[in-house]
Design a protein around this motif. Structure first.
Motif, PDB file in Angstrom:
ATOM      1  N   GLU A 166       0.822  -1.201   0.000  1.00 26.87           N
ATOM      2  CA  GLU A 166       0.000   0.000   0.000  1.00 26.87           C
ATOM      3  C   GLU A 166       0.862   1.259   0.000  1.00 26.87           C
ATOM      4  O   GLU A 166       1.732   1.449   0.835  1.00 26.87           O
ATOM      5  CB  GLU A 166      -0.944   0.041   1.195  1.00 26.87           C
ATOM      6  CG  GLU A 166      -1.902   1.218   1.102  1.00 26.87           C
ATOM      7  CD  GLU A 166      -2.997   1.192   2.128  1.00 26.87           C
ATOM      8  OE1 GLU A 166      -3.403   2.287   2.560  1.00 26.87           O
ATOM      9  OE2 GLU A 166      -3.440   0.108   2.509  1.00 26.87           O
ATOM     10  N   GLY A 205      -2.462   5.366  -0.734  1.00 26.44           N
ATOM     11  CA  GLY A 205      -3.855   4.990  -0.555  1.00 26.44           C
ATOM     12  C   GLY A 205      -4.330   3.825  -1.398  1.00 26.44           C
ATOM     13  O   GLY A 205      -5.526   3.533  -1.441  1.00 26.44           O
ATOM     14  N   LEU A 206      -3.437   3.126  -2.086  1.00 27.10           N
ATOM     15  CA  LEU A 206      -3.822   1.966  -2.892  1.00 27.10           C
ATOM     16  C   LEU A 206      -2.903   0.797  -2.567  1.00 27.10           C
ATOM     17  O   LEU A 206      -1.688   0.959  -2.508  1.00 27.10           O
ATOM     18  CB  LEU A 206      -3.703   2.285  -4.396  1.00 27.10           C
ATOM     19  CG  LEU A 206      -4.039   1.128  -5.346  1.00 27.10           C
ATOM     20  CD1 LEU A 206      -5.528   0.790  -5.299  1.00 27.10           C
ATOM     21  CD2 LEU A 206      -3.631   1.458  -6.770  1.00 27.10           C
ATOM     22  N   VAL A 265     -11.983  -0.585  -7.052  1.00 30.07           N
ATOM     23  CA  VAL A 265     -11.069   0.129  -6.148  1.00 30.07           C
ATOM     24  C   VAL A 265     -10.035   0.930  -6.929  1.00 30.07           C
ATOM     25  O   VAL A 265      -9.776   2.098  -6.625  1.00 30.07           O
ATOM     26  CB  VAL A 265     -10.387  -0.865  -5.174  1.00 30.07           C
ATOM     27  CG1 VAL A 265      -9.293  -0.182  -4.372  1.00 30.07           C
ATOM     28  CG2 VAL A 265     -11.419  -1.495  -4.246  1.00 30.07           C
ATOM     29  N   LEU A 266      -9.437   0.311  -7.945  1.00 30.17           N
ATOM     30  CA  LEU A 266      -8.431   1.016  -8.737  1.00 30.17           C
ATOM     31  C   LEU A 266      -9.042   2.222  -9.441  1.00 30.17           C
ATOM     32  O   LEU A 266      -8.451   3.298  -9.480  1.00 30.17           O
ATOM     33  CB  LEU A 266      -7.778   0.078  -9.756  1.00 30.17           C
ATOM     34  CG  LEU A 266      -6.761   0.715 -10.696  1.00 30.17           C
ATOM     35  CD1 LEU A 266      -5.619   1.377  -9.923  1.00 30.17           C
ATOM     36  CD2 LEU A 266      -6.229  -0.323 -11.678  1.00 30.17           C
ATOM     37  N   LYS A 287     -11.601   4.028  -8.560  1.00 33.13           N
ATOM     38  CA  LYS A 287     -11.873   5.083  -7.573  1.00 33.13           C
ATOM     39  C   LYS A 287     -10.573   5.766  -7.165  1.00 33.13           C
ATOM     40  O   LYS A 287     -10.524   6.983  -6.997  1.00 33.13           O
ATOM     41  CB  LYS A 287     -12.598   4.499  -6.363  1.00 33.13           C
ATOM     42  CG  LYS A 287     -14.012   4.059  -6.703  1.00 33.13           C
ATOM     43  CD  LYS A 287     -14.670   3.346  -5.537  1.00 33.13           C
ATOM     44  CE  LYS A 287     -16.036   2.839  -5.950  1.00 33.13           C
ATOM     45  NZ  LYS A 287     -16.675   2.042  -4.919  1.00 33.13           N
ATOM     46  N   TRP A 288      -9.518   4.994  -7.011  1.00 35.76           N
ATOM     47  CA  TRP A 288      -8.224   5.562  -6.649  1.00 35.76           C
ATOM     48  C   TRP A 288      -7.720   6.475  -7.766  1.00 35.76           C
ATOM     49  O   TRP A 288      -7.243   7.570  -7.501  1.00 35.76           O
ATOM     50  CB  TRP A 288      -7.223   4.436  -6.373  1.00 35.76           C
ATOM     51  CG  TRP A 288      -5.859   4.918  -6.009  1.00 35.76           C
ATOM     52  CD1 TRP A 288      -5.424   5.329  -4.781  1.00 35.76           C
ATOM     53  CD2 TRP A 288      -4.728   5.039  -6.891  1.00 35.76           C
ATOM     54  NE1 TRP A 288      -4.105   5.697  -4.847  1.00 35.76           N
ATOM     55  CE2 TRP A 288      -3.653   5.533  -6.123  1.00 35.76           C
ATOM     56  CE3 TRP A 288      -4.529   4.784  -8.240  1.00 35.76           C
ATOM     57  CZ2 TRP A 288      -2.400   5.765  -6.672  1.00 35.76           C
ATOM     58  CZ3 TRP A 288      -3.279   5.010  -8.775  1.00 35.76           C
ATOM     59  CH2 TRP A 288      -2.232   5.496  -7.995  1.00 35.76           C
ATOM     60  N   ALA A 300      -9.057   9.934  -7.852  1.00 36.08           N
ATOM     61  CA  ALA A 300      -8.575  10.816  -6.790  1.00 36.08           C
ATOM     62  C   ALA A 300      -7.116  11.246  -6.961  1.00 36.08           C
ATOM     63  O   ALA A 300      -6.612  12.020  -6.158  1.00 36.08           O
ATOM     64  CB  ALA A 300      -8.746  10.129  -5.434  1.00 36.08           C
ATOM     65  N   GLN A 301      -6.435  10.771  -8.006  1.00 32.34           N
ATOM     66  CA  GLN A 301      -4.994  10.999  -8.126  1.00 32.34           C
ATOM     67  C   GLN A 301      -4.590  12.220  -8.939  1.00 32.34           C
ATOM     68  O   GLN A 301      -3.420  12.593  -8.929  1.00 32.34           O
ATOM     69  CB  GLN A 301      -4.311   9.771  -8.724  1.00 32.34           C
ATOM     70  CG  GLN A 301      -4.408   8.566  -7.837  1.00 32.34           C
ATOM     71  CD  GLN A 301      -4.040   8.859  -6.392  1.00 32.34           C
ATOM     72  OE1 GLN A 301      -2.955   9.338  -6.093  1.00 32.34           O
ATOM     73  NE2 GLN A 301      -4.968   8.612  -5.483  1.00 32.34           N
TER      74      GLN A 301
END
Length: 178
Positions: free
Chosen positions: A48, A51-52, A92-93, A95-96, A99-100
């Motif tokens: 991690e 945040g991923l 999940v990826l 959404k991450w 946010a990047q």
């Protein structure tokens, strides 16, 4: 080749001697030669960053091929909806990634390539589901062949995730500049 060296190879970096911490933990785990081979547990490997959990993201996307094959062959009770599978923003990826933007630690061109490959991965997976839903099971399985666009996209996605993970890992090494 050890797991972390495998990541370096996929990312195009030269294998290096393992370092302390997460890299050493990852490198001491079982060897990974082929996509789809179980990856190290995230808690053990320390994947991690920013945040991923990169190891989990890679493993999840690599497992999709077997998941799709099981559904196509009727070996799974799972029902996949092509419209949901096509949504790169729902996992999940995805959404991450959303946010990047603006994170100076990740080069914009690398992030853009990852977003593109990730969207393509989901689109191709959804196409496989649609073929299966239409009863075209052989065509769906052909779309998962090693030389098919889905598989090539999956490898590019893994390589890009590995590159970003390695860049972020370097920033977290003692003495690294942020």
């Amino acid at each position: 080749m050890k797991w972390f060296d495998g990541l370096r190879k996929q990312a195009g970096a030269e294998p290096q001697a393992p370092r302390a911490g997460a890299e050493q933990a990852a490198a001491s785990l079982a060897e990974v030669e082929e996509p789809g081979v179980p990856l190290p547990e995230p808690a053990q490997a320390g994947g991690e960053l920013a945040g991923l959990d990169f190891y989990s993201a890679i493993a999840t996307h690599q497992r999709w091929k077997n998941r799709l094959k099981s559904v196509i062959r009727g070996e799974s009770d799972e029902t996949l909806d092509a419209a949901i599978v096509a949504r790169a923003d729902a996992c999940v990826l995805g959404k991450w990634l959303a946010a990047q933007h603006g994170d100076a630690r990740i080069p914009e061109d690398l992030l853009a390539r990852l977003e593109q490959e990730h969207a393509t991965f989901h689109r191709l997976a959804a196409e496989v589901v649609r073929l299966s839903d239409q009863g075209l099971h052989e065509h769906a399985l052909e779309a998962l062949r090693t030389d098919a666009p889905y598989n090539r996209c999956s490898h590019r996605l893994t390589r890009l995730l590995s590159q970003i993970h390695l860049q972020l890992s370097e920033l977290h090494q003692p003495g690294a500049r942020s």
